[in-house]
Design a protein around this motif. Sequence first.
Motif, PDB file in Angstrom:
ATOM      1  N   LEU A 151       0.990  -1.198  -0.092  1.00  0.00           N
ATOM      2  CA  LEU A 151       0.104   0.002   0.023  1.00  0.00           C
ATOM      3  C   LEU A 151       0.862   1.217  -0.100  1.00  0.00           C
ATOM      4  N   PRO A 152       0.433   2.361  -0.605  1.00  0.00           N
ATOM      5  CA  PRO A 152       1.238   3.492  -0.555  1.00  0.00           C
ATOM      6  C   PRO A 152       1.238   4.182   0.834  1.00  0.00           C
ATOM      7  N   LEU A 153       2.448   4.460   1.142  1.00  0.00           N
ATOM      8  CA  LEU A 153       2.411   5.152   2.444  1.00  0.00           C
ATOM      9  C   LEU A 153       1.383   6.102   2.808  1.00  0.00           C
ATOM     10  N   ALA A 154       1.400   7.266   2.110  1.00  0.00           N
ATOM     11  CA  ALA A 154       0.353   8.356   2.399  1.00  0.00           C
ATOM     12  C   ALA A 154      -0.588   8.666   1.296  1.00  0.00           C
ATOM     13  N   PRO A 155      -1.750   9.502   1.931  1.00  0.00           N
ATOM     14  CA  PRO A 155      -2.599   9.561   0.884  1.00  0.00           C
ATOM     15  C   PRO A 155      -2.250  10.520  -0.297  1.00  0.00           C
ATOM     16  N   PRO A 156      -2.828  10.662  -1.297  1.00  0.00           N
ATOM     17  CA  PRO A 156      -2.104  11.569  -2.386  1.00  0.00           C
ATOM     18  C   PRO A 156      -2.170  13.014  -2.070  1.00  0.00           C
ATOM     19  N   PRO A 157      -1.371  13.807  -2.824  1.00  0.00           N
ATOM     20  CA  PRO A 157      -1.450  15.446  -2.159  1.00  0.00           C
ATOM     21  C   PRO A 157      -2.867  15.897  -2.597  1.00  0.00           C
ATOM     22  N   GLY A 158      -3.285  16.849  -1.626  1.00  0.00           N
ATOM     23  CA  GLY A 158      -4.657  17.386  -1.700  1.00  0.00           C
ATOM     24  C   GLY A 158      -5.686  16.576  -1.347  1.00  0.00           C
ATOM     25  N   PHE A 159      -5.758  15.493  -0.713  1.00  0.00           N
ATOM     26  CA  PHE A 159      -6.686  14.474  -0.283  1.00  0.00           C
ATOM     27  C   PHE A 159      -7.072  14.958   1.073  1.00  0.00           C
ATOM     28  N   ARG A 160      -8.068  15.285   1.115  1.00  0.00           N
ATOM     29  CA  ARG A 160      -8.523  15.820   2.666  1.00  0.00           C
ATOM     30  C   ARG A 160     -10.074  15.706   2.672  1.00  0.00           C
ATOM     31  N   LYS A 161     -10.780  14.833   3.246  1.00  0.00           N
ATOM     32  CA  LYS A 161     -12.021  14.940   3.163  1.00  0.00           C
ATOM     33  C   LYS A 161     -12.632  15.623   4.401  1.00  0.00           C
ATOM     34  N   ALA A 162     -13.690  16.404   4.256  1.00  0.00           N
ATOM     35  CA  ALA A 162     -14.338  17.368   5.278  1.00  0.00           C
ATOM     36  C   ALA A 162     -15.160  16.524   6.309  1.00  0.00           C
ATOM     37  N   ILE A 163     -14.971  16.742   7.560  1.00  0.00           N
ATOM     38  CA  ILE A 163     -15.568  15.833   8.625  1.00  0.00           C
ATOM     39  C   ILE A 163     -17.188  16.318   8.448  1.00  0.00           C
ATOM     40  N   PRO A 164     -18.072  15.238   8.313  1.00  0.00           N
ATOM     41  CA  PRO A 164     -19.452  15.662   8.282  1.00  0.00           C
ATOM     42  C   PRO A 164     -19.809  16.174   9.680  1.00  0.00           C
ATOM     43  N   ASP A 165     -20.976  16.793   9.820  1.00  0.00           N
ATOM     44  CA  ASP A 165     -21.424  17.359  11.020  1.00  0.00           C
ATOM     45  C   ASP A 165     -21.873  16.128  11.968  1.00  0.00           C
ATOM     46  N   LYS A 166     -22.505  15.093  11.228  1.00  0.00           N
ATOM     47  CA  LYS A 166     -22.891  14.324  12.136  1.00  0.00           C
ATOM     48  C   LYS A 166     -21.863  13.509  12.798  1.00  0.00           C
ATOM     49  N   VAL A 167     -20.816  13.169  12.169  1.00  0.00           N
ATOM     50  CA  VAL A 167     -19.607  12.585  12.812  1.00  0.00           C
ATOM     51  C   VAL A 167     -18.864  13.451  13.932  1.00  0.00           C
ATOM     52  N   LYS A 168     -19.098  14.817  13.741  1.00  0.00           N
ATOM     53  CA  LYS A 168     -18.462  15.849  14.792  1.00  0.00           C
ATOM     54  C   LYS A 168     -19.381  15.428  16.050  1.00  0.00           C
ATOM     55  N   LEU A 169     -20.645  15.403  15.772  1.00  0.00           N
ATOM     56  CA  LEU A 169     -21.792  15.353  16.869  1.00  0.00           C
ATOM     57  C   LEU A 169     -21.503  14.070  17.743  1.00  0.00           C
ATOM     58  N   LYS A 170     -21.220  13.025  16.764  1.00  0.00           N
ATOM     59  CA  LYS A 170     -21.102  11.719  17.555  1.00  0.00           C
ATOM     60  C   LYS A 170     -19.752  11.859  18.505  1.00  0.00           C
ATOM     61  N   VAL A 171     -18.917  12.438  17.885  1.00  0.00           N
ATOM     62  CA  VAL A 171     -17.639  12.732  18.602  1.00  0.00           C
ATOM     63  C   VAL A 171     -17.716  13.232  19.845  1.00  0.00           C
ATOM     64  N   VAL A 172     -18.276  14.567  19.908  1.00  0.00           N
ATOM     65  CA  VAL A 172     -18.552  15.330  21.000  1.00  0.00           C
ATOM     66  C   VAL A 172     -19.489  14.641  21.974  1.00  0.00           C
ATOM     67  N   ILE A 173     -20.380  13.766  21.773  1.00  0.00           N
ATOM     68  CA  ILE A 173     -21.141  12.971  22.439  1.00  0.00           C
ATOM     69  C   ILE A 173     -20.650  11.806  22.953  1.00  0.00           C
TER      70      ILE A 173
END
Length: 153
Positions: free
Chosen positions: A4-26
């Motif tokens: 497997l390649p070691l790191a994601p390709p340059p420019g790869f970055r998915k925004a964290i959905p608000d649903k995931v953010k809320l689950k993390v805080v809870i």
Amino acid sequence: MNELPLAPPPGFRKAIPDKVKLKVVIRQGGACATCTEKLGKLEDTQFDHVPAVQLRCWDPVAKDTIPPSNDEEHIFAKHVDCHAEKTFGSKASKRGADVTEIARTKRIAKETEEFRRRMLQKLDPELEERPKKTKKQWPSRPFPKRDKGKASG
């Protein structure tokens, strides 16, 4: 050997959905993962990937990291200062900070790839021809001439 390649390709970055953010805080009970003090507004909270996204292996089939970049089990809510310290290090030391580890990983990966290329070239010299290094000659420096005929006295 399939690696497997070691790191994601340059420019790869998915925004964290608000649903995931809320689950993390809870999941964290509304407290910072580092200092355990109460988090403020969601806009003033930063979310930290553990391990950092650039330190994860890239899965080209899924077009995501391993573990997935927005997996809520690997994301932690933190205060801005707490997140900055983990990402950039403290004033006293940068050791163990995410940016330091990412740079170190990239450097080691580059050195490893150069080593692999050199070893493969030994097995198959036609694989890639290196330009021959020209030998550099030391500059000549004449010694001062002494007059041998005169007696010193």
